[in-house]
Scaffold this motif. Structure first.
Motif, short mmCIF file in Angstrom:
data_model
loop_
_atom_site.label_atom_id
_atom_site.label_comp_id
_atom_site.label_asym_id
_atom_site.label_seq_id
_atom_site.Cartn_x
_atom_site.Cartn_y
_atom_site.Cartn_z
N GLN A 208 0.83 -1.21 0.00
CA GLN A 208 0.00 0.00 0.00
C GLN A 208 0.87 1.26 0.00
OE1 GLN A 208 -1.49 1.65 3.60
NE2 GLN A 208 -3.61 1.55 2.88
N GLU A 209 1.91 1.26 0.84
CA GLU A 209 2.82 2.41 0.85
C GLU A 209 3.53 2.55 -0.49
OE1 GLU A 209 5.29 1.47 4.26
OE2 GLU A 209 4.31 3.08 5.39
N ARG A 212 1.52 4.28 -3.21
CA ARG A 212 1.55 5.74 -3.16
C ARG A 212 2.90 6.29 -3.64
NH1 ARG A 212 -0.83 4.88 2.12
NH2 ARG A 212 1.21 5.39 3.05
N THR A 215 4.00 6.68 -7.61
CA THR A 215 3.59 7.85 -8.41
C THR A 215 4.72 8.87 -8.52
OG1 THR A 215 2.64 8.91 -6.45
CG2 THR A 215 1.17 7.55 -7.80
#
Length: 253
Positions: A208-209, A212, A215
């Protein structure tokens, strides 16, 4: 197993639960083999340490579901009126979305790991019950079962001495597949923030980290945990194939 042992006993290059603000989002290097994440954690150290959380959780939840689902499946193979009602109940239960059901179960427990184990157990009980029932129903039509019933063998002894030993090899192979599925569930729950609570490492939360961070070009954050999940799931599937092959060979003999 190697992942679990490494996570529990191997000396790690960096503390997996203590971040370093001076090394945020550094790429792979000689100091940090798999780079660092947005909080300053060493990705390699956290990936290895997460194995000690995720893999035992998957195995415990799977074994618990086996312990519950196997007896229920054997009992439902009898011709009692409750058997059909039990199977229809499983149909209704399996109609609920797995992820939503898992999140609801996890939120009930104060300890996240306990909640995840219970969620895995609940999800996999129908799988083991159906498999055990289908195998037992087929076995009940064989001559050695009919002979045992003809000489007056009671249902408890029939289930324990004749059906269980013949159903167990197939269910053990299914156990490995269910453990692989449990790894996916754990990763999904951690990805959604319903699994292990940070700063404790978990592969799903690390991905999940990484989602992010990717990007802004930090592709390495999610690479190691994603690769670890792939290796573990592939290993469980290979174990299942080996158990099925061994079961087929024993049947031929």
């Amino acid at each position: 197993m190697a992942f679990v042992l490494a996570g529990a006993f191997a000396p790690l290059p960096y503390n997996p639960v203590v971040p370093d603000a001076a090394v945020i989002l550094l790429g792979p290097s000689a100091d940090h083999w798999a780079g660092t994440d947005g909080s300053g954690f060493d990705v390699f150290s956290r990936t290895i340490a997460a194995a000690a959380n995720d893999i035992p959780t998957a195995l415990l939840g799977t074994l618990a579901s086996l312990a519950v689902g196997l007896p229920l499946g054997l009992l439902s193979s009898t011709n009692g009126r409750w058997s059909d009602a039990f199977m229809r109940g499983l149909d209704v239960f399996q109609s609920f979305p797995i992820v939503i059901l898992s999140i609801v179960v996890v939120t009930i427990f104060d300890d996240a790991i306990t909640g995840v184990i219970v969620a895995i157990m609940i999800i996999n009980v129908p799988r083991f019950a159906r498999l055990a029932r289908s195998e037992a129903v087929v076995l009940r039509q064989t001559r050695f079962i009919e002979a045992a019933q003809a000489v007056g063998v009671g249902t408890p002894r029939l289930l324990r001495k004749h059906l269980l030993p013949n159903v167990l090899p197939v269910t053990l192979a299914q156990t490995s597949l269910a453990a692989a599925h449990a790894m996916v569930v754990i990763a999904a729950l951690s990805f959604l923030g319903a699994g292990v609570t940070p700063p404790e490492p978990s592969w799903g939360y690390m991905i999940q980290e990484g989602a992010r961070a990717i990007t802004i070009g930090a592709w390495w954050v999610s690479l190691m945990p994603g690769l670890a999940i792939f290796i573990v799931i592939m290993s469980f599937n290979l174990i299942a194939d080996g158990l099925l092959l061994a079961s087929e060979r024993s049947d031929l003999e």
